[in-house]
Write a protein that holds these residues in place. Structure first.
Motif: not given
Lengths: 203, 203, 203, 203
Positions: A95-96, A101, A98-99
């Motif tokens: 998730k980190q 990006q 993705l976040d």
């Protein structure tokens, strides 16, 4: 096939999703794609990892795998994510990734990436569907084209018939319960095949 | 326990979810609840049912089960839905039942119902998580209190460890693959236990 | 009301979810609950925060808010999560907090927590439903009792009528578009009211 | 563009999703596609419809629209579904249409359909995200290629920025609150553009 570029991005503690990523790499290469296998950066402190023998061994085994970056996403035509479930959702490490990006996303560079996902869990129904569906929700924000396996090949039934992506159960000794190698390879081929269509179409 | 009223509402073609509904009834009665087992009304034409031996037999077997109504929902403190998956979502028959509760919903009478769900699929990952999660999404519109089993008892692990609700795989001969009787009974007891707390709290 | 203990756990960059957390605190205290407002630990490097004026100001404003811990979850009867959406899912910071509760989860101490969620997004439909639904999926793994607002009060319609939890749109200047204060307070009261029933029931 | 065949399949009581379907038709035709606008078969009894003036008027207005069939799905390269939300999920009428495609699905003929969805609700957050996500879950079972709008065009922000598909709020008088015509047309063009790539790729 045109020169499809596939990024297989995994997170793993036990090594399962690394193995799945390598099978995806094999399948995609057989289909003629260029493949990068990449890992999500770790968030856990070194001391926590050191205290867990299996985790420590996995970190050691994957130490030469490059950490995924925005540049890798920009490079890729297709992305396969391989992630264990954590309470029915992707691990914070992925998730980190993705976040962070937001910049790539805001510049429109995530649009039309062909995306597929794979997962693992300790229980047969321990989030194996929910985790993949949640991943795809995020990918819709990216303007990605989502290509899950559905029931596009007989091999998928033997792997548990998860239409959202290959999923495997991992027992208490860290071993995969189902034989998912064929399903992973099929999913990888399907993903790069659709990516090939998209590349040619965009040109 | 106060006199908890539980409606177990199922839809079935093969009989699986009827069996699960009856196990839920047993579990809830053991916990002291008053239980109605009810079926969602059929949408398929009689001719289609007649052409399918297994389906026809199930319809015959469940012919004395009352069709669920708004009055049953109003009566109930707790509701357990038992539904097969149809493409990762509840069957249209059950959706039709929900959709026709607009009047009950608008009058606030669905609020604080304690709700739980069970499901079945032909593949181990054939929508067993997605179907239940989708059901709960609808139940949030109703203002229901959602009580899934989570990992609240050891018996759940043997049934596949689906934290969203008991789920079972049905093989090509129509037989359940996993032994879920204990899990269903646990889920039913947990549901009526929480409903008991809610009833006493509201009073 | 018995002495309900509520943990309101937020993550914020812009301050929106801190404000919502404080409204939840107010609403819950009015209902007689004991409340802790807590923040998820930051994952971003200090240098990144420093480079963003608004973020830096929020970090300064929330510097005295304690970081949420497993002990806080164990203490709490009810939990309200308040999180911005990141691509239709919770931010990695909150996911990291959840992921590190494996010990608490394994010991059964997350069972029967009464849980509700709130969120914000830059677009009216920018993940305001998906983020909350994904949170609840994780909470089902915890064996939590899920209490979303549904349509349990008129005040919710003015706030956009999100039945999964109060959600707000934040404009480009960082201001909330809808007036959600009343909806947040209602949601907080509803959450601690159900928690009160659960506490009394368990006793 | 090759001769892309698009089926726009809607269900409506108020006429909103019929209007959206017609805008999708316009957008797709401008992009060179061949389009069929089709309706899901009604499940409600005639007497219920007759008792509701607005519904009756809509039925009258759409009486010449053909009912969608398996043959239409087989014919189509791309499908856009346009559906109101019913408790955060598609209406039973559309679910019934999907459920009765088991034969088409089993023969592999749903594979690689390019799919996108649109929706409407009475509240801004009344299931506008959840309904579309649930639709896509079913489409993954079909082996479809999912093309949601994401944030692929500026026009989407004005329509509420729903990355899963265009969604509109309908007020108590049955009027659309947001101007979504441009967003619908963009979504339709994007859908048939990707379908064009898929058709050429498969050849």
């Amino acid at each position: 096939m045109s020169n499809v570029k596939l990024a297989v991005i995994f997170y793993t503690m036990s090594g399962t999703n690394y193995q799945m990523a390598k099978w995806a790499e094999e399948g995609a290469k057989e289909a003629g794609a260029e493949v990068k296998v990449l890992k999500a950066e770790e968030l856990a402190p070194q001391s926590v990892i050191e205290a867990n023998e299996a985790w420590k061994a996995t970190v050691e085994k994957t130490k030469d795998v490059p950490v995924a970056t925005s540049a890798d996403l920009e490079w890729a035509d297709a992305i396969i994510f391989s992630i264990p479930t954590r309470f029915g959702n992707m691990p914070s490490q992925m998730k980190q990734f993705l976040d962070t990006q937001g910049g790539l996303w805001a510049s429109g560079k995530t649009i039309n990436k062909v995306v597929s996902g794979m997962t693992s869990a300790q229980n047969p129904h321990g989030g194996q569907e929910a985790t993949l569906l949640s991943l795809y929700t995020s990918m819709m924000h990216w303007g990605a084209i989502i290509v899950s396996p559905g029931y596009t090949d007989e091999v998928l039934f033997g792997a548990g018939g998860n239409p959202y992506g290959t999923s495997v159960t991992v027992d208490q000794d860290g071993n995969m319960v189902e034989d998912v190698e064929g399903a992973v390879k099929h999913q990888a081929k399907r993903t790069v095949t659709v990516a090939d269509w998209v590349i040619k179409g965009i040109q």
